[in-house]
Enzyme design. Structure first.
Site, PDB file in Angstrom:
ATOM      1  N   ASN A 189       0.862  -1.177   0.000  1.00  0.00           N
ATOM      2  CA  ASN A 189       0.000   0.000   0.000  1.00  0.00           C
ATOM      3  C   ASN A 189       0.905   1.235   0.000  1.00  0.00           C
ATOM      4  O   ASN A 189       1.436   1.619   1.039  1.00  0.00           O
ATOM      5  CB  ASN A 189      -0.891  -0.033   1.259  1.00  0.00           C
ATOM      6  CG  ASN A 189      -1.754   1.205   1.386  1.00  0.00           C
ATOM      7  OD1 ASN A 189      -1.842   2.011   0.447  1.00  0.00           O
ATOM      8  ND2 ASN A 189      -2.399   1.368   2.536  1.00  0.00           N
ATOM      9  N   TRP A 190       1.057   1.813  -1.161  1.00  0.00           N
ATOM     10  CA  TRP A 190       1.966   2.969  -1.280  1.00  0.00           C
ATOM     11  C   TRP A 190       1.371   4.263  -0.723  1.00  0.00           C
ATOM     12  O   TRP A 190       2.065   5.260  -0.600  1.00  0.00           O
ATOM     13  CB  TRP A 190       2.336   3.182  -2.757  1.00  0.00           C
ATOM     14  CG  TRP A 190       3.440   2.297  -3.222  1.00  0.00           C
ATOM     15  CD1 TRP A 190       4.164   1.427  -2.470  1.00  0.00           C
ATOM     16  CD2 TRP A 190       3.967   2.217  -4.552  1.00  0.00           C
ATOM     17  NE1 TRP A 190       5.108   0.805  -3.246  1.00  0.00           N
ATOM     18  CE2 TRP A 190       5.008   1.271  -4.524  1.00  0.00           C
ATOM     19  CE3 TRP A 190       3.652   2.841  -5.759  1.00  0.00           C
ATOM     20  CZ2 TRP A 190       5.742   0.944  -5.662  1.00  0.00           C
ATOM     21  CZ3 TRP A 190       4.380   2.511  -6.893  1.00  0.00           C
ATOM     22  CH2 TRP A 190       5.414   1.570  -6.841  1.00  0.00           C
ATOM     23  N   LYS A 191       0.100   4.253  -0.455  1.00  0.00           N
ATOM     24  CA  LYS A 191      -0.570   5.465   0.057  1.00  0.00           C
ATOM     25  C   LYS A 191      -0.285   6.647  -0.889  1.00  0.00           C
ATOM     26  O   LYS A 191      -0.178   6.437  -2.093  1.00  0.00           O
ATOM     27  CB  LYS A 191      -0.150   5.738   1.504  1.00  0.00           C
ATOM     28  CG  LYS A 191      -0.295   4.489   2.371  1.00  0.00           C
ATOM     29  CD  LYS A 191      -0.167   4.742   3.836  1.00  0.00           C
ATOM     30  CE  LYS A 191      -0.321   3.429   4.587  1.00  0.00           C
ATOM     31  NZ  LYS A 191      -0.374   3.568   6.023  1.00  0.00           N
ATOM     32  N   HIS A 207      -9.799   1.099   4.540  1.00  0.00           N
ATOM     33  CA  HIS A 207      -8.536   1.342   5.241  1.00  0.00           C
ATOM     34  C   HIS A 207      -8.773   2.317   6.403  1.00  0.00           C
ATOM     35  O   HIS A 207      -9.584   3.236   6.280  1.00  0.00           O
ATOM     36  CB  HIS A 207      -7.496   1.916   4.270  1.00  0.00           C
ATOM     37  CG  HIS A 207      -6.130   1.942   4.880  1.00  0.00           C
ATOM     38  ND1 HIS A 207      -5.729   2.956   5.711  1.00  0.00           N
ATOM     39  CD2 HIS A 207      -5.088   1.074   4.808  1.00  0.00           C
ATOM     40  CE1 HIS A 207      -4.491   2.710   6.113  1.00  0.00           C
ATOM     41  NE2 HIS A 207      -4.073   1.573   5.586  1.00  0.00           N
ATOM     42  N   GLU A 224      -7.166   4.770   7.455  1.00  0.00           N
ATOM     43  CA  GLU A 224      -6.984   6.197   7.126  1.00  0.00           C
ATOM     44  C   GLU A 224      -8.217   6.757   6.422  1.00  0.00           C
ATOM     45  O   GLU A 224      -8.569   7.927   6.586  1.00  0.00           O
ATOM     46  CB  GLU A 224      -5.701   6.379   6.287  1.00  0.00           C
ATOM     47  CG  GLU A 224      -4.460   6.249   7.166  1.00  0.00           C
ATOM     48  CD  GLU A 224      -3.229   5.692   6.496  1.00  0.00           C
ATOM     49  OE1 GLU A 224      -3.146   5.692   5.250  1.00  0.00           O
ATOM     50  OE2 GLU A 224      -2.328   5.228   7.223  1.00  0.00           O
ATOM     51  N   GLU A 269      -5.829  -4.837  10.399  1.00  0.00           N
ATOM     52  CA  GLU A 269      -4.862  -3.774  10.637  1.00  0.00           C
ATOM     53  C   GLU A 269      -5.258  -2.990  11.876  1.00  0.00           C
ATOM     54  O   GLU A 269      -6.056  -2.040  11.788  1.00  0.00           O
ATOM     55  CB  GLU A 269      -4.815  -2.820   9.438  1.00  0.00           C
ATOM     56  CG  GLU A 269      -4.369  -3.467   8.157  1.00  0.00           C
ATOM     57  CD  GLU A 269      -3.694  -2.464   7.233  1.00  0.00           C
ATOM     58  OE1 GLU A 269      -2.573  -2.722   6.818  1.00  0.00           O
ATOM     59  OE2 GLU A 269      -4.295  -1.406   6.964  1.00  0.00           O
ATOM     60  N   GLY A 289       1.848   2.371  10.816  1.00  0.00           N
ATOM     61  CA  GLY A 289       2.829   3.452  10.708  1.00  0.00           C
ATOM     62  C   GLY A 289       3.468   3.854  12.027  1.00  0.00           C
ATOM     63  O   GLY A 289       4.087   4.906  12.131  1.00  0.00           O
ATOM     64  N   SER A 308       2.912  -1.963  10.547  1.00  0.00           N
ATOM     65  CA  SER A 308       4.340  -1.959  10.873  1.00  0.00           C
ATOM     66  C   SER A 308       5.051  -3.277  10.550  1.00  0.00           C
ATOM     67  O   SER A 308       5.903  -3.734  11.309  1.00  0.00           O
ATOM     68  CB  SER A 308       4.552  -1.575  12.339  1.00  0.00           C
ATOM     69  OG  SER A 308       4.086  -0.261  12.573  1.00  0.00           O
ATOM     70  N   GLY A 321       2.670  -1.021   4.357  1.00  0.00           N
ATOM     71  CA  GLY A 321       2.682   0.391   3.985  1.00  0.00           C
ATOM     72  C   GLY A 321       4.104   0.898   3.835  1.00  0.00           C
ATOM     73  O   GLY A 321       4.759   0.697   2.813  1.00  0.00           O
ATOM     74  N   GLY A 322       4.610   1.532   4.885  1.00  0.00           N
ATOM     75  CA  GLY A 322       5.919   2.199   4.847  1.00  0.00           C
ATOM     76  C   GLY A 322       7.037   1.345   4.259  1.00  0.00           C
ATOM     77  O   GLY A 322       7.825   1.827   3.429  1.00  0.00           O
TER      78      GLY A 322
HETATM   79  P1  PGA Z   1       2.420   0.411   7.709  1.00  0.00           P
HETATM   80  O1  PGA Z   1       0.997   0.643   7.005  1.00  0.00           O
HETATM   81  O2  PGA Z   1       2.994  -0.859   7.162  1.00  0.00           O
HETATM   82  O3  PGA Z   1       3.231   1.632   7.338  1.00  0.00           O
HETATM   83  O4  PGA Z   1       2.175   0.316   9.173  1.00  0.00           O
HETATM   84  C1  PGA Z   1       0.131  -0.430   6.767  1.00  0.00           C
HETATM   85  C2  PGA Z   1      -1.122   0.071   6.102  1.00  0.00           C
HETATM   86  O5  PGA Z   1      -1.540   1.203   6.380  1.00  0.00           O
HETATM   87  O6  PGA Z   1      -1.726  -0.627   5.284  1.00  0.00           O
END
Ligand code: PGA
Length: 251
Positions: free
Chosen positions: A10-12, A96, A98, A168, A174, A206, A227-228
């Protein structure tokens, strides 16, 4: 896909079309000898069409990070399922945290999107998870059930097996703080209780090269939503290898 481990990146809101192109070109070449791991790369909308030609192998799919439930019309700033399909997108992240917590998407809206995606032939990566205060108050099961049942109730078992569920916990996204194996197992158990034993479930929050081996070995985990750590080729490649090696060992 049925038994393979899955890593969804997930590159956001990161990477220009050119940066996405360079990244995907390198990753695609590396993946050719890792047929037992499925990668889903969820890029920003502006990159999707530009990189779509790279996704022509069995184990490498293109995903989007959101979509609207309507097929067209006066929805300024939104993207329809058809637009995604025309860009070779197969998967779409929905629900998600967010989207839920920064943009205020409701369970109702998310449900409409999931229903629409399935109807149009897009495969949802449906995210769910509790906040820290909900966990502290002992409400985890109640919160997860409240997020899951509106989705699960609308589909039959075979539809549910076509989508991915991504647990999640909000406090792990994050933050550098991943959930413990028993917390992950508990959440995955709740999904399987409602949706059947054969649904595929990812863990997200994470995930890094340092914890990927431990987490992929947690019973019931079919893969990760990252994500990150998916933004750098080197770190996602290390995670892919951890998952690949775990898979080889378990065969
Ligand atoms: P993260 O994000 O790996 O940076 O914690 C995961 C996500 O939001 O899907």
């Amino acid at each position: 896909m049925r038994n393979n481990h899955i890593i969804a990146a997930n590159w956001k809101m990161n990477k220009t079309p050119q940066e996405s192109y360079n990244f995907v070109k390198n990753l695609r070449d590396k993946l050719l000898d890792k047929p037992d791991v499925n990668i889903i790369l969820c890029a920003p909308y502006t990159s999707l069409f530009y990189i779509s030609s790279f996704f022509n192998s069995e184990n490498f799919d293109l995903g989007a990070q959101n979509m609207h439930w309507a097929s067209e019309g006066a929805y300024t700033g939104e993207i329809s399922p058809d637009m995604l399909l025309a860009s070779s997108v197969k998967w779409v992240i929905l629900g998600h945290s967010e989207r839920r917590h920064i943009f205020g998407e409701t369970i109702d809206e998310i449900t409409k999107k999931v229903v629409r995606a399935v109807r149009e032939g897009l495969r949802p990566i449906f995210c769910f998870g509790e906040k820290l205060e909900e966990r502290r108050e002992g409400k985890t099961k109640e919160v997860l059930s409240g997020q899951l049942s509106p989705i699960i109730d609308r589909f039959n078992e075979s539809d549910l097996q076509e989508m991915l569920f991504a647990y999640e916990p909000v406090w792990a996204i994050g933050t550098g703080l991943n959930a413990e194996p028993d917390q992950i197992q508990e959440a995955h158990h709740i999904v399987r209780e409602f949706a059947g034993e054969n649904v595929r479930i990812l863990y997200g929050g994470s995930v890094t090269p340092a914890n990927a081996t431990e987490l992929i070995n947690v019973e019931g985990v079919d893969g990760f939503l990252v994500g990150g750590a998916s933004l750098e080729l080197e770190s996602i490649w290390k995670i892919i290898n951890c998952v690949y090696n775990a898979r080889i060992r378990s065969n």
